[in-house]
Structure formats: structure tokens, C-alpha cells
Design an enzyme around this catalytic site. Structure first.
Site, PDB file in Angstrom:
ATOM      1  N   GLN A 164      37.282  35.657  37.859  1.00  0.00           N
ATOM      2  CA  GLN A 164      36.736  35.971  36.534  1.00  0.00           C
ATOM      3  C   GLN A 164      36.599  34.697  35.695  1.00  0.00           C
ATOM      4  O   GLN A 164      37.460  33.829  35.703  1.00  0.00           O
ATOM      5  CB  GLN A 164      37.644  36.973  35.819  1.00  0.00           C
ATOM      6  N   GLU A 214      37.708  41.731  51.813  1.00  0.00           N
ATOM      7  CA  GLU A 214      36.804  40.816  51.126  1.00  0.00           C
ATOM      8  C   GLU A 214      35.686  40.363  52.061  1.00  0.00           C
ATOM      9  O   GLU A 214      35.932  40.037  53.230  1.00  0.00           O
ATOM     10  CB  GLU A 214      37.577  39.596  50.605  1.00  0.00           C
ATOM     11  N   ASP A 268      36.678  46.473  43.006  1.00  0.00           N
ATOM     12  CA  ASP A 268      36.014  45.542  42.088  1.00  0.00           C
ATOM     13  C   ASP A 268      34.752  45.017  42.762  1.00  0.00           C
ATOM     14  O   ASP A 268      34.666  43.840  43.130  1.00  0.00           O
ATOM     15  CB  ASP A 268      36.984  44.402  41.744  1.00  0.00           C
ATOM     16  N   CYS A 296      31.102  45.636  36.973  1.00  0.00           N
ATOM     17  CA  CYS A 296      30.299  44.705  36.186  1.00  0.00           C
ATOM     18  C   CYS A 296      28.881  45.230  35.991  1.00  0.00           C
ATOM     19  O   CYS A 296      28.017  44.520  35.477  1.00  0.00           O
ATOM     20  CB  CYS A 296      30.266  43.324  36.856  1.00  0.00           C
TER      21      CYS A 296
END
Length: 329
Positions: A164, A214, A268, A296
Site C-alpha cells: 500500500q 500470491e 485483497d 480497490c
């Protein structure tokens, strides 16, 4: 991230794209008057602009059917301790010219007293400045990682790792997410799209085990290194597409931990949201009690929430409970 190009007067500029013309030429305007750009990054733009002006290597010409030149983009990250990681993206150029390109750049960055601790080159010959996965990344100066403190832990991140941009609001966001996730000492926490492991490692001391997934291998390796850096042993991280990895590992993890293990997840994802196979794997996990979704992009969030809460015969749908907006900029 700052674009390297020319302004409306045709002079070299390092800042933000003001306009893209019909032939794909970018007009770049200065970042000096933008209030949320930190002063040290404005100074970086000035230093890089001076380097480009003095350089024998031209600015990359993005016009359609041209695509020549070298200088494209400069990206930077700063840590709370004042250190800065700099990545300069260029088009490919002969390897024997690399020293001629990098030495004046590194010398200028160090002389400017910006706190530069790491410098990388990224080679990108694509039309877009968004480099493809696997684009060559060359470490040319300093350390390979930048250390970022977060919620009492230390994280080392690389030039391509997701982190971030605003560390102050990032802590507020993660504190809220973890309070809503509410794991206990018997919980398995799934950290989907985990980046360098920030969320999962911050919650590790509150749960039985963390499993992170990931897409970017560099970031997954950084997550493992960050676990070791912080002495955290109850977290594992897997590289790959979440839609491929999650269904494959979830059953094995539950068998190892026992059927009484509660599962909760924090996701996320990037702007497109979660892949349908990830959503299906989450819905099929009967022991999954809570999901905290950090988004987002509200459009993809709405689509994913609708899928997670859809009623199916024989399955209890997830129920939206609460939401909060966090201004990251």
C-alpha cells in the site's frame, strides 16, 4: 510512478500524463504543484529530469508506429526510515551501453541526498508502460529490498512487490480488517492475493496458521522471507494463480489441522476482483465462517459480493454484515 516525456512546449518533463494525442503521443506535466506528492519525490523528479536532459539516450517515443528511444518511467518507494527504492523503466538498449546509462543516473541520485538505497532498471519494449510479467529486472545499486515497518513488524519489499502506498492509512485499514476477521487460536486464515505477506503475517500471532496465495513469485518469496525476518513460523505462502492454488491446497490444509478448525479469509484482489474459481472454492469450504474483502474497485466488489451471497440449494450463502471506506490517498 512518474512518466518521462515531453511537456506542451516540447521540453523534457518527469511527472504525470496530462494528455494522450490521437497518435498515442503522451504530453507530460510537472508533479511539482501536486499537493499529495511528497517533497522528496518531487525532488526525485527534478533529479531524473536533469539526468534525461543530459543523457545521450533519448526519451521513449510512444507514438504509434514509432516506438523508439529509451527513457520511459521512474517509480519509487519510500520507507518510514527515510530510505528510497528507485526503479527506472526503459526500452531495451545494448548491454555494453548499460554502464554509460546507469552511472550518471546513480551518481545523480546519490548526490541529491534523497535517501536512495536501491536502484533497479526494468526493460520494457511493449507499447504500454505496464510491463509484462517476466520483463527483465536489473539490480544496479544498493540493497535488493526496502524495509517497511507495519503494525510492529518489519517487511522487506522488492521493486515489483505490491505494498500500500500510504503506510499511515494502511495501518488503519489493516487494523480494521483484522478486527473484523476476528480469528481465534484455532483458526486457519486464508490470505488470498497476499502480496509480500503483510496482512497474513500481521494476523499470524492471533491464529493457528496462515496460508497465503500470491500471483507474483517475487512477492511470494518476499512473504516467506518476511515471515523469517519476524520469526513467524505458522505461515506458509504459495505462488500461483489463486484460482489454481486455493482449491488444490485447501483440502490438504484442513486435513492437517482437523475438521474442528475454523476457517476465515481475507482477500485483497487486484481491480478485476476474484476469479470465479476462487469464489467457488470459498463457497465450497463449509468451515469458512467469515470473509473480509479489501477492494480497490467497488464495481468488481459488488459483482463478487453478489456471487458470494447467492442462494444455492444445500448451502448457506454468505451475508454482508458491514462495510467501511478508507481513503488511501
Amino acid at each position: 510512478e512518474f512518466s518521462i516525456g515531453h511537456n506542451t512546449e516540447g521540453e523534457v518533463e518527469v511527472g504525470f500524463v496530462l494528455k494522450v494525442t490521437g497518435d498515442m503521443h503522451q504530453i507530460v506535466d510537472s508533479a511539482q504543484d501536486i499537493p499529495h506528492v511528497p517533497p522528496v519525490m518531487k525532488r526525485l523528479c527534478t533529479v531524473v529530469k536533469d539526468c534525461v536532459k543530459a543523457s545521450p539516450f533519448p526519451v521513449f517515443d510512444r507514438r504509434r508506429d514509432v516506438k523508439t528511444g529509451v527513457w520511459r518511467v521512474v517509480m519509487c518507494r519510500t520507507s518510514a526510515n527515510g530510505s528510497m527504492l528507485v526503479l527506472v523503466q526503459t526500452a531495451s538498449f545494448p548491454e555494453e551501453k548499460r554502464e554509460e546509462f546507469t552511472k550518471p543516473l546513480v551518481d545523480a541520485l546519490l548526490a541529491a541526498d534523497l535517501g536512495v538505497s536501491s536502484v533497479f532498471l526494468q526493460l520494457n519494449d511493449a507499447a504500454s508502460d505496464a510491463a509484462q510479467p517476466g520483463a527483465p529486472l536489473i539490480h544496479v545499486h544498493g540493497s535488493q529490498r526496502l524495509e517497511m515497518p507495519l503494525l510492529g513488524l518489519r517487511f522487506e519489499i522488492g521493486p515489483l512487490s505490491f505494498f500500500q502506498t500510504n503506510p499511515v492509512t494502511c495501518e488503519l485499514l489493516y487494523e480494521r480488517a483484522l478486527s473484523w476477521l476476528c480469528p481465534d487460536k484455532n483458526s486457519l486464515v486464508l490470505d488470498v492475493c497476499c502480496g509480500v505477506g503483510t496482512i497474513g503475517l500481521c494476523v499470524a500471532q492471533r491464529c493457528r496458521k496462515v496460508v497465503g496465495i500470491e500471483l507474483v513469485p517475487e512477492a511470494a518469496e518476499s512473504a516467506r522471507e518476511n515471515a523469517a525476518l519476524n520469526g513467524i513460523k505458522n505461515a506458509s505462502f504459495h505462488a500461483g494463480k489463486a484460482e489454481d492454488v486455493l482449491p488444490a491446497i485447501l483440502d490438504d490444509e484442513l486435513k492437517a489441522l482437523g475438521q474442528d478448525c475454523e476457517v476465515c479469509a481475507v482477500v485483497d484482489p487486484p481491480r478485476p476482483g476474484l476469479h470465479r474459481d476462487v469464489l467457488q472454492a470459498l463457497k465450497d469450504c463449509t468451515q469458512l465462517s467469515r470473509i473480509v474483502y479489501i477492494s480497490c474497485n467497488p464495481d468488481s466488489l459488488v459483482e463478487d459480493v453478489a456471487k458470494l451471497t447467492a442462494v444455492r440449494d444445500g448451502f448457506d450463502p454468505f451475508i454482508p454484515v458491514r462495510a467501511v471506506a478508507v481513503d488511501m490517498f
